[in-house]
Scaffold this active site. Sequence first.
Site, PDB file in Angstrom:
ATOM      1  N   GLN A 123      20.819  35.692  16.036  1.00 35.30           N
ATOM      2  CA  GLN A 123      21.572  36.655  15.233  1.00 35.30           C
ATOM      3  C   GLN A 123      20.707  37.875  14.917  1.00 35.30           C
ATOM      4  OE1 GLN A 123      23.997  34.311  12.057  1.00 35.30           O
ATOM      5  NE2 GLN A 123      22.304  32.964  12.626  1.00 35.30           N
ATOM      6  N   ASP A 126      15.909  42.182  16.553  1.00 38.06           N
ATOM      7  CA  ASP A 126      14.526  42.677  16.586  1.00 38.06           C
ATOM      8  C   ASP A 126      13.816  42.535  17.932  1.00 38.06           C
ATOM      9  OD1 ASP A 126      13.935  39.902  16.704  1.00 38.06           O
ATOM     10  OD2 ASP A 126      13.666  39.785  14.525  1.00 38.06           O
ATOM     11  N   HIS A 141      24.224  39.766  17.899  1.00 35.71           N
ATOM     12  CA  HIS A 141      24.506  41.024  17.197  1.00 35.71           C
ATOM     13  C   HIS A 141      23.851  42.232  17.861  1.00 35.71           C
ATOM     14  CE1 HIS A 141      25.071  38.186  13.554  1.00 35.71           C
ATOM     15  NE2 HIS A 141      26.220  38.390  14.165  1.00 35.71           N
ATOM     16  N   CYS A 203      27.528  63.493  27.431  1.00 33.71           N
ATOM     17  CA  CYS A 203      28.869  63.973  27.061  1.00 33.71           C
ATOM     18  C   CYS A 203      28.933  64.588  25.669  1.00 33.71           C
ATOM     19  CB  CYS A 203      29.880  62.823  27.163  1.00 33.71           C
ATOM     20  SG  CYS A 203      29.755  61.640  25.794  1.00 33.71           S
ATOM     21  N   GLY A 240      15.999  29.072  10.818  1.00 27.69           N
ATOM     22  CA  GLY A 240      15.818  30.315  10.073  1.00 27.69           C
ATOM     23  C   GLY A 240      17.096  31.066   9.772  1.00 27.69           C
ATOM     24  N   SER A 241      18.163  30.340   9.441  1.00 31.70           N
ATOM     25  CA  SER A 241      19.413  31.016   9.095  1.00 31.70           C
ATOM     26  C   SER A 241      20.170  30.225   8.035  1.00 31.70           C
ATOM     27  CB  SER A 241      20.323  31.174  10.316  1.00 31.70           C
ATOM     28  OG  SER A 241      21.557  31.769   9.942  1.00 31.70           O
ATOM     29  N   SER A 242      20.678  30.943   7.030  1.00 37.66           N
ATOM     30  CA  SER A 242      21.529  30.299   6.025  1.00 37.66           C
ATOM     31  C   SER A 242      22.968  30.206   6.530  1.00 37.66           C
ATOM     32  CB  SER A 242      21.491  31.097   4.717  1.00 37.66           C
ATOM     33  OG  SER A 242      21.974  32.414   4.943  1.00 37.66           O
ATOM     34  N   ILE A 267      14.370  27.531   5.001  1.00 38.75           N
ATOM     35  CA  ILE A 267      13.924  27.454   3.611  1.00 38.75           C
ATOM     36  C   ILE A 267      15.093  27.864   2.722  1.00 38.75           C
ATOM     37  CG2 ILE A 267      12.264  28.283   1.906  1.00 38.75           C
ATOM     38  CD1 ILE A 267      10.418  29.041   4.277  1.00 38.75           C
ATOM     39  N   CYS A 284       9.678  27.936  10.014  1.00 42.35           N
ATOM     40  CA  CYS A 284       9.889  27.691  11.448  1.00 42.35           C
ATOM     41  C   CYS A 284       8.561  27.695  12.206  1.00 42.35           C
ATOM     42  CB  CYS A 284      10.813  28.752  12.040  1.00 42.35           C
ATOM     43  SG  CYS A 284      12.466  28.740  11.342  1.00 42.35           S
TER      44      CYS A 284
END
Length: 292
Positions: A123, A126, A141, A203, A240-242, A267, A284
């Site tokens: 998600q 970076d 994303h 353009c 690493g995602s809620s 976490i 992680c």
Amino acid sequence: HSVSRASPNLTFVPACLPPDPVEVEELQHFVSNSKRLFVMTGAGISTESGIPDYRSEGVGLYARTDRRPVQHAEFIRSASARQRYWARNFVGWPQFSSHQPNKAHLVLRDWEKLGKLHWLVTQNVDALHAKAGSQRMTELHGCTHRVFCLTCGDQILRSELQKHFEALNPAWKAEAFGVAPDGDVFLTDEQVCNFKVPACHKCGGILKPDVTFFGDTVSQEKVSFVHQRLAESDSMLVAGSSMQVYSGYRFALAAREKKLPIAVLNIGPTRLDHFASLKLNSRCGELLPLIV
């Protein structure tokens, strides 16, 4: 790609205990039993590379400031919103683009090489998984390292656009006040008002980063593709995602429907805690390298 071998940057990582040996064993068992692991990562995998997230308790952007990310409709509708976005992004880009993958990104790349990881969905915008060398991957994303024209669709690298910004704004200087999760920084309205934004060189259309802004949706084509990769998988690991954002959460719901075992490494609480087979409260970059 160079990879940071230095100790992790914990400025934006919430406090947590070291990995519990029992939890390490449980995750080891989970990964060993998986043949085609589907992994979904979020901002919590990149905080150890020095990139802040939005929601972490005490250290996330929402906890530290009243700033909110740019909304899709506002960016499309308002020239001043685009000017503000690009001015902040221009100042933040040199630092943001220099961030390097950490141990967690490298472990997932290695699992892919070993044939353990079937597909990775991030998600994050970076590019750290790409820098680490992951290939069986979908950037759900998008990625801030690419820019495209809303009119003709022409794509350019964000690093190229930086040169256009510099040429258009040779005397423009701004000092940043703190860094935000998606590579921009905080600037005052006075600083922004004289910043010039280039148009598409083909353009004359509006340039936008190749990312899904808040209020926008992920393309149906991409969603279907990820569902297909999930259907080929036998387990799911969230790292690493809620999972507060539905665009990612829907795949956990699909995994639950398929009765796949789901492990969550994050976490703090997540939306999956009540139906995950395994929930681990660790960094992680600290726990994943312990899995063989």
